[in-house]
Scaffold this motif. Sequence first.
Motif, mmCIF file in Angstrom:
data_model
loop_
_atom_site.group_PDB
_atom_site.id
_atom_site.type_symbol
_atom_site.label_atom_id
_atom_site.label_comp_id
_atom_site.label_asym_id
_atom_site.label_seq_id
_atom_site.Cartn_x
_atom_site.Cartn_y
_atom_site.Cartn_z
ATOM 1 N N VAL A 1 -41.310 8.802 13.974
ATOM 2 C CA VAL A 1 -40.166 9.241 14.778
ATOM 3 C C VAL A 1 -40.226 10.753 14.933
ATOM 4 O O VAL A 1 -40.365 11.490 13.958
ATOM 5 C CB VAL A 1 -38.835 8.836 14.110
ATOM 6 C CG1 VAL A 1 -37.654 9.430 14.859
ATOM 7 C CG2 VAL A 1 -38.713 7.319 14.059
ATOM 8 N N GLU A 2 -40.122 11.217 16.180
ATOM 9 C CA GLU A 2 -40.113 12.648 16.478
ATOM 10 C C GLU A 2 -38.811 13.010 17.176
ATOM 11 O O GLU A 2 -38.366 12.306 18.089
ATOM 12 C CB GLU A 2 -41.296 13.018 17.378
ATOM 13 C CG GLU A 2 -42.655 12.935 16.702
ATOM 14 C CD GLU A 2 -43.776 13.390 17.614
ATOM 15 O OE1 GLU A 2 -43.536 13.511 18.840
ATOM 16 O OE2 GLU A 2 -44.893 13.611 17.117
ATOM 17 N N GLY A 3 -38.207 14.099 16.752
ATOM 18 C CA GLY A 3 -36.965 14.537 17.371
ATOM 19 C C GLY A 3 -37.209 15.354 18.627
ATOM 20 O O GLY A 3 -38.185 16.105 18.707
ATOM 21 N N LEU A 4 -36.340 15.202 19.619
ATOM 22 C CA LEU A 4 -36.410 16.044 20.801
ATOM 23 C C LEU A 4 -35.849 17.422 20.462
ATOM 24 O O LEU A 4 -34.929 17.547 19.640
ATOM 25 C CB LEU A 4 -35.619 15.428 21.955
ATOM 26 C CG LEU A 4 -36.379 14.445 22.853
ATOM 27 C CD1 LEU A 4 -36.798 13.199 22.078
ATOM 28 C CD2 LEU A 4 -35.543 14.046 24.064
ATOM 29 N N THR A 5 -36.378 18.445 21.069
ATOM 30 C CA THR A 5 -35.922 19.806 20.808
ATOM 31 C C THR A 5 -34.585 20.060 21.510
ATOM 32 O O THR A 5 -34.171 19.301 22.399
ATOM 33 C CB THR A 5 -36.942 20.825 21.316
ATOM 34 O OG1 THR A 5 -37.039 20.716 22.753
ATOM 35 C CG2 THR A 5 -38.314 20.582 20.696
#
Length: 246
Positions: free
Chosen positions: A39-43
């Motif tokens: 899982v990667e967070g949006l900036t």
Amino acid sequence: MKVKSILISQPEPTSEASPFYSLAKNLKIQVDFKPFIKVEGLTAKEMRQQKIDLSKYSGVVLTSRNAVDHFFRVAEEMRFHVPDAMKYFCQSEAVAYYLQKYIVYRKRKVYIGGKSFSDLKSILKKHKKERFLLPSSNILKPEVPTLMDELNLDWKRTTMYQTVSCDLSELKDVQYDILVFFSPLGISSLYDNFPDFKQGKSTIAVFGKTTLEEAENRGLKVDIKVPTPETPSMTMALENFIKENK
């Protein structure tokens, strides 16, 4: 077929009590762990492109712990102070409990559903005057927006994080007797990394109906399907298969 090695497409368990460790020890086989998805967070910049103003919402609908983490992460990055009056609508007790990582639970308005999102229906219906924000990943179960629309709620979905494939290049020349998958995205990651993947003599084990469907759509032969009445857990199914094929 004698099974000597298994690859679990998930992070290694943090608890020594994991049944996978017992499986490896009792049957004297190699069990490795490698997450296939992450899982990667949006900036904050990517969030602003969605034109979401956090101050416009009085309620947050939280469907997972990831949603909790990334709501507060984005709020911090956007320098938005989450007001004490914010209401939190949690899909399950597990999500509500996790919320305590960020708020003083007893001083906030927290509403809890059951196991599925539909269990929140009666609660959301009682708060139709709220403006709801739904933090989610790039993948959202269809029943979530369907229910929100069905109730005629004033709500907005915002993508705060996304599930992406991990780099599996280190597995290119490694062979395992059994490959274990727990989600359709894990299967997709396999082919994202190795478009020409051939199953060969490897046995495929899957958990869940949607994972099975994705595997079969990819042309994979699945020999271990979980859950079943006889084998409700993956470790139980693996143990039975290994003993039967010893």
